[in-house]
Motif scaffolding. Sequence first.
Motif, short mmCIF file in Angstrom:
data_model
loop_
_atom_site.label_atom_id
_atom_site.label_comp_id
_atom_site.label_asym_id
_atom_site.label_seq_id
_atom_site.Cartn_x
_atom_site.Cartn_y
_atom_site.Cartn_z
N TYR A 19 53.83 56.25 46.17
CA TYR A 19 55.09 56.34 45.39
C TYR A 19 54.97 56.75 44.13
O TYR A 19 55.58 57.65 43.51
N LEU A 20 54.06 56.17 43.34
CA LEU A 20 53.64 56.42 41.99
C LEU A 20 53.06 57.83 41.97
O LEU A 20 53.33 58.49 41.01
N ALA A 21 52.48 58.36 42.81
CA ALA A 21 51.63 59.59 42.76
C ALA A 21 53.03 60.71 43.06
O ALA A 21 53.04 61.69 42.30
N VAL A 22 54.07 60.41 44.09
CA VAL A 22 55.11 61.14 44.18
C VAL A 22 55.82 61.27 42.72
O VAL A 22 56.34 62.37 42.31
N CYS A 23 55.97 60.25 42.07
CA CYS A 23 56.81 60.13 40.79
C CYS A 23 56.17 61.02 39.77
O CYS A 23 56.86 61.55 38.90
N ALA A 24 54.63 60.88 39.81
CA ALA A 24 53.93 61.50 38.89
C ALA A 24 54.11 63.07 39.00
O ALA A 24 54.41 63.78 38.10
N VAL A 25 54.35 63.48 40.23
CA VAL A 25 54.27 64.95 40.80
C VAL A 25 55.72 65.52 40.60
O VAL A 25 56.13 66.51 40.05
N SER A 26 56.87 64.63 41.06
CA SER A 26 57.99 65.26 40.95
C SER A 26 59.17 64.02 40.42
O SER A 26 59.50 63.09 41.01
N PRO A 27 59.13 63.72 39.10
CA PRO A 27 59.82 62.68 38.46
C PRO A 27 61.49 62.62 38.69
O PRO A 27 61.99 61.74 38.47
N TRP A 28 61.90 63.83 39.08
CA TRP A 28 63.53 63.65 39.05
C TRP A 28 63.77 63.54 40.58
O TRP A 28 62.98 64.09 41.57
N GLY A 29 64.81 62.62 40.95
CA GLY A 29 65.70 62.72 42.11
C GLY A 29 66.81 62.66 42.14
O GLY A 29 67.55 62.83 41.12
N ARG A 30 67.70 62.63 43.17
CA ARG A 30 69.14 62.99 43.37
C ARG A 30 69.78 61.70 42.91
O ARG A 30 69.20 60.54 43.07
N CYS A 31 70.91 62.14 42.42
CA CYS A 31 71.73 61.02 41.81
C CYS A 31 72.10 60.02 42.71
O CYS A 31 72.67 60.54 43.74
N VAL A 60 66.25 60.28 36.73
CA VAL A 60 64.67 59.98 36.59
C VAL A 60 64.32 58.71 37.50
O VAL A 60 64.99 57.82 37.68
N ARG A 61 63.29 59.05 38.49
CA ARG A 61 62.95 58.15 39.49
C ARG A 61 62.43 56.79 38.66
O ARG A 61 61.77 57.00 37.45
N THR A 62 62.53 55.64 39.21
CA THR A 62 62.21 54.32 38.80
C THR A 62 60.72 54.35 38.51
O THR A 62 60.23 53.70 37.38
N GLY A 63 59.99 54.87 39.45
CA GLY A 63 58.40 54.87 39.26
C GLY A 63 58.00 55.57 38.01
O GLY A 63 57.10 55.39 37.48
N ARG A 64 58.67 56.84 37.93
CA ARG A 64 58.47 57.58 36.52
C ARG A 64 58.78 56.85 35.34
O ARG A 64 58.11 56.93 34.43
N ARG A 65 59.77 56.10 35.22
CA ARG A 65 60.18 55.15 34.19
C ARG A 65 59.06 54.09 33.94
O ARG A 65 58.65 53.95 32.70
N LEU A 66 58.36 53.74 35.02
CA LEU A 66 57.45 52.64 35.03
C LEU A 66 56.17 53.40 34.41
O LEU A 66 55.44 52.74 33.53
#
Length: 79
Positions: A19-31, A60-66
């Motif tokens: 999940y953290l790897a996905v957040c690093a590559v793609s930080p945006w998610g649908r609202c 911004v995804r929660t993991g990206r905020r972290l």
Amino acid sequence: MTPILPLASLAILVYAASYLAVCAVSPWGRCRRCHGARSHRTTIGTRRDCPRCDGTGIRVRTGRRLLDHIRTEYRDGQQ
């Protein structure tokens, strides 16, 4: 000790790391409120820009905020 407990712990760690790897590559998610539609219906039936995402449809995804928080704390600690 049962063999299920270490496997469950390993599965949780693998899931968190992926999940953290996905957040690093793609930080945006649908609202979550408008589901990426950029607007939502009000109680009287009209359509308005989504207030949560300001009409962009992304968040911004929660993991990206972290990850950003950890990076900021690390950078502040190095100074």
